[in-house]
Enzyme design. Structure first.
Site, PDB file in Angstrom:
ATOM      1  N   ASN A 287       0.866  -1.179   0.000  1.00 45.61           N
ATOM      2  CA  ASN A 287       0.000   0.000   0.000  1.00 45.61           C
ATOM      3  C   ASN A 287       0.906   1.232   0.000  1.00 45.61           C
ATOM      4  O   ASN A 287       1.481   1.577   1.030  1.00 45.61           O
ATOM      5  CB  ASN A 287      -0.891  -0.014   1.254  1.00 45.61           C
ATOM      6  CG  ASN A 287      -1.725   1.249   1.374  1.00 45.61           C
ATOM      7  OD1 ASN A 287      -1.826   2.037   0.431  1.00 45.61           O
ATOM      8  ND2 ASN A 287      -2.325   1.449   2.544  1.00 45.61           N
ATOM      9  N   TRP A 288       1.043   1.840  -1.166  1.00 48.79           N
ATOM     10  CA  TRP A 288       1.960   2.983  -1.281  1.00 48.79           C
ATOM     11  C   TRP A 288       1.343   4.283  -0.775  1.00 48.79           C
ATOM     12  O   TRP A 288       2.008   5.312  -0.744  1.00 48.79           O
ATOM     13  CB  TRP A 288       2.405   3.144  -2.739  1.00 48.79           C
ATOM     14  CG  TRP A 288       3.435   2.127  -3.169  1.00 48.79           C
ATOM     15  CD1 TRP A 288       4.011   1.156  -2.389  1.00 48.79           C
ATOM     16  CD2 TRP A 288       4.029   1.996  -4.477  1.00 48.79           C
ATOM     17  NE1 TRP A 288       4.913   0.423  -3.138  1.00 48.79           N
ATOM     18  CE2 TRP A 288       4.951   0.917  -4.415  1.00 48.79           C
ATOM     19  CE3 TRP A 288       3.877   2.667  -5.683  1.00 48.79           C
ATOM     20  CZ2 TRP A 288       5.708   0.516  -5.516  1.00 48.79           C
ATOM     21  CZ3 TRP A 288       4.626   2.260  -6.786  1.00 48.79           C
ATOM     22  CH2 TRP A 288       5.534   1.193  -6.697  1.00 48.79           C
ATOM     23  N   LYS A 289       0.076   4.245  -0.454  1.00 52.16           N
ATOM     24  CA  LYS A 289      -0.622   5.446   0.053  1.00 52.16           C
ATOM     25  C   LYS A 289      -0.406   6.624  -0.899  1.00 52.16           C
ATOM     26  O   LYS A 289      -0.252   6.430  -2.099  1.00 52.16           O
ATOM     27  CB  LYS A 289      -0.172   5.759   1.476  1.00 52.16           C
ATOM     28  CG  LYS A 289      -0.210   4.538   2.382  1.00 52.16           C
ATOM     29  CD  LYS A 289      -0.114   4.874   3.827  1.00 52.16           C
ATOM     30  CE  LYS A 289      -0.042   3.581   4.639  1.00 52.16           C
ATOM     31  NZ  LYS A 289      -0.224   3.772   6.057  1.00 52.16           N
TER      32      LYS A 289
ATOM     33  N   GLY B  50       2.245   2.320  10.751  1.00 51.87           N
ATOM     34  CA  GLY B  50       3.202   3.416  10.613  1.00 51.87           C
ATOM     35  C   GLY B  50       3.903   3.811  11.902  1.00 51.87           C
ATOM     36  O   GLY B  50       4.576   4.839  11.957  1.00 51.87           O
TER      37      GLY B  50
ATOM     38  N   GLU C 283      -7.200   4.683   7.425  1.00 55.43           N
ATOM     39  CA  GLU C 283      -6.984   6.099   7.089  1.00 55.43           C
ATOM     40  C   GLU C 283      -8.192   6.665   6.346  1.00 55.43           C
ATOM     41  O   GLU C 283      -8.523   7.841   6.482  1.00 55.43           O
ATOM     42  CB  GLU C 283      -5.685   6.249   6.280  1.00 55.43           C
ATOM     43  CG  GLU C 283      -4.467   6.079   7.188  1.00 55.43           C
ATOM     44  CD  GLU C 283      -3.226   5.552   6.505  1.00 55.43           C
ATOM     45  OE1 GLU C 283      -3.147   5.574   5.271  1.00 55.43           O
ATOM     46  OE2 GLU C 283      -2.311   5.108   7.242  1.00 55.43           O
TER      47      GLU C 283
ATOM     48  N   GLU D 297      -5.595  -4.887  10.559  1.00 58.71           N
ATOM     49  CA  GLU D 297      -4.602  -3.835  10.753  1.00 58.71           C
ATOM     50  C   GLU D 297      -4.916  -3.052  12.030  1.00 58.71           C
ATOM     51  O   GLU D 297      -5.706  -2.096  12.006  1.00 58.71           O
ATOM     52  CB  GLU D 297      -4.633  -2.870   9.570  1.00 58.71           C
ATOM     53  CG  GLU D 297      -4.251  -3.489   8.251  1.00 58.71           C
ATOM     54  CD  GLU D 297      -3.635  -2.451   7.323  1.00 58.71           C
ATOM     55  OE1 GLU D 297      -2.487  -2.655   6.918  1.00 58.71           O
ATOM     56  OE2 GLU D 297      -4.292  -1.428   7.031  1.00 58.71           O
TER      57      GLU D 297
ATOM     58  N   SER E 224       3.248  -2.084  10.409  1.00 58.93           N
ATOM     59  CA  SER E 224       4.694  -2.069  10.665  1.00 58.93           C
ATOM     60  C   SER E 224       5.388  -3.398  10.348  1.00 58.93           C
ATOM     61  O   SER E 224       6.309  -3.813  11.065  1.00 58.93           O
ATOM     62  CB  SER E 224       4.981  -1.646  12.110  1.00 58.93           C
ATOM     63  OG  SER E 224       4.539  -0.314  12.324  1.00 58.93           O
TER      64      SER E 224
ATOM     65  N   HIS F 281      -9.671   0.964   4.486  1.00 55.73           N
ATOM     66  CA  HIS F 281      -8.424   1.224   5.223  1.00 55.73           C
ATOM     67  C   HIS F 281      -8.718   2.210   6.353  1.00 55.73           C
ATOM     68  O   HIS F 281      -9.535   3.122   6.205  1.00 55.73           O
ATOM     69  CB  HIS F 281      -7.356   1.791   4.270  1.00 55.73           C
ATOM     70  CG  HIS F 281      -5.990   1.817   4.900  1.00 55.73           C
ATOM     71  ND1 HIS F 281      -5.614   2.802   5.786  1.00 55.73           N
ATOM     72  CD2 HIS F 281      -4.937   0.973   4.797  1.00 55.73           C
ATOM     73  CE1 HIS F 281      -4.376   2.551   6.191  1.00 55.73           C
ATOM     74  NE2 HIS F 281      -3.942   1.448   5.599  1.00 55.73           N
TER      75      HIS F 281
ATOM     76  N   GLY G 112       2.751  -1.119   4.352  1.00 59.51           N
ATOM     77  CA  GLY G 112       2.785   0.297   3.998  1.00 59.51           C
ATOM     78  C   GLY G 112       4.217   0.771   3.801  1.00 59.51           C
ATOM     79  O   GLY G 112       4.826   0.574   2.741  1.00 59.51           O
ATOM     80  N   GLY G 113       4.780   1.391   4.828  1.00 57.21           N
ATOM     81  CA  GLY G 113       6.103   2.016   4.747  1.00 57.21           C
ATOM     82  C   GLY G 113       7.182   1.160   4.097  1.00 57.21           C
ATOM     83  O   GLY G 113       7.909   1.625   3.211  1.00 57.21           O
TER      84      GLY G 113
HETATM   85  C1  PEP Z   1      -0.907   0.308   6.108  1.00 54.88           C
HETATM   86  O1  PEP Z   1      -1.113   1.497   6.133  1.00 54.88           O
HETATM   87  O2  PEP Z   1      -1.717  -0.439   5.520  1.00 54.88           O
HETATM   88  C2  PEP Z   1       0.271  -0.214   6.788  1.00 54.88           C
HETATM   89  C3  PEP Z   1       0.265  -1.457   7.150  1.00 54.88           C
HETATM   90  O3  PEP Z   1       1.297   0.656   6.987  1.00 54.88           O
HETATM   91  P1  PEP Z   1       2.726   0.319   7.695  1.00 54.88           P
HETATM   92  O4  PEP Z   1       3.218  -0.965   7.115  1.00 54.88           O
HETATM   93  O5  PEP Z   1       3.590   1.487   7.359  1.00 54.88           O
HETATM   94  O6  PEP Z   1       2.457   0.195   9.146  1.00 54.88           O
END
Ligand code: PEP
Length: 248
Positions: A8-10, A167, A94, A161, A206, A92, A227-228
């Site tokens: 997920n590159w957001k 994050g 967010e 999640e 994470s 998601h 994500g990150g």
């Molecule tokens: C996400 O936003 O779906 C996510 C899992 O982010 P991160 O891996 O950065 O925690």
């Protein structure tokens, strides 16, 4: 069942960074028994489709709950399918937080996506205070019940999640993830019966190259939403390769 690894590159990336990522991935082979999906911003969908190896699947981070019409700024599931997407993430945290999306909207988005032939990853997860007050099981069960209304089990994945892990660098422990995945499986069986067995339940929050292998080895964890760590070509390749060590 293969391990499902979704990036997920957001709202990150630019033409140059997507091209650099794709260049770094040109020599990456499809890890055995792993399905890799990259979900860039809408703006970069076509570029990712063209630049990335064909075995990498394309996904979007959201879609509209409507089919078409005067909805400025929205993108329909049919448009995504038309662009070559195979997947879409809905619900998601967010989007639930920043756009006040409700469980019922999430269910409608998932329905539109399935009608357009897309596979769907429905996200659920509790906030820290809800875990601290032991409401996390109840919160996630309610999210599932509302977000899966009218949604088919075919081509469906659930991404657990925990919001406090996204994050932050503080991933849930394997034990915490397994505990919630067990309850999610229980809810899915109640909702879909035997058909629930084909649904993948993946973890997000994470996930890093160093932790992915242990995570995928777990009986109840079918993959990851990343994500990150998915923004960096080498670290995401390492996570994808770790999928091979899933127990499936
Ligand atoms: C996400 O936003 O779906 C996510 C899992 O982010 P991160 O891996 O950065 O925690």
């Amino acid at each position: 069942m293969s391990t499902l690894v979704i990036a997920n590159w957001k709202m990150n990336g630019a033409v140059a960074s997507v091209e650099a990522f794709a260049q770094a991935w040109a020599g990456v082979a499809n890890p055995e028994k792993v399905s890799v999906v990259i979900c860039p911003s809408f703006a970069h969908l076509s570029l990712v489709r063209e630049a990335m190896p064909r075995w990498v699947q394309l996904g979007a981070q959201d879609c509209s709950e409507r089919t078409s019409g005067a909805f400025t700024g929205d993108v329909s599931a049919t448009m995504l399918s038309d662009l070559g997407c195979q997947w879409v993430i809905v619900g998601h945290s967010e989007r639930r937080a920043c756009h006040s999306e409700t469980d019922s909207q999430v269910a409608q988005k998932a329905q539109r996506a399935q009608q357009a032939g897309l596979q769907v990853a429905v996200c659920v997860g509790e906030q820290l205070w809800q875990r601290e007050t032991s409401e996390h099981h109840q919160v996630v069960a309610a999210q599932l019940a509302g977000s899966l209304e009218g949604v088919s089990p075919e081509g469906l994945a659930i991404a657990y999640e925990p919001i406090w892990a996204i994050g932050t660098g503080h991933a849930a422990s394997t034990q915490q993830a397994e505990d919630m995945h067990g309850q999610i499986r229980h809810c899915l069986a109640g909702h879909y019966g035997e058909a629930a067995e084909s649904i993948k339940v993946i973890y997000g929050g994470s996930v890093k190259p160093a932790t992915a292998r242990a995570l995928f080895a777990s009986e109840t964890i079918d993959g990851a939403l990343v994500g990150g760590a998915s923004l960096e070509a080498d670290s995401f390749a390492e996570i994808a390769r770790a999928g091979t060590f899933g127990r499936k």
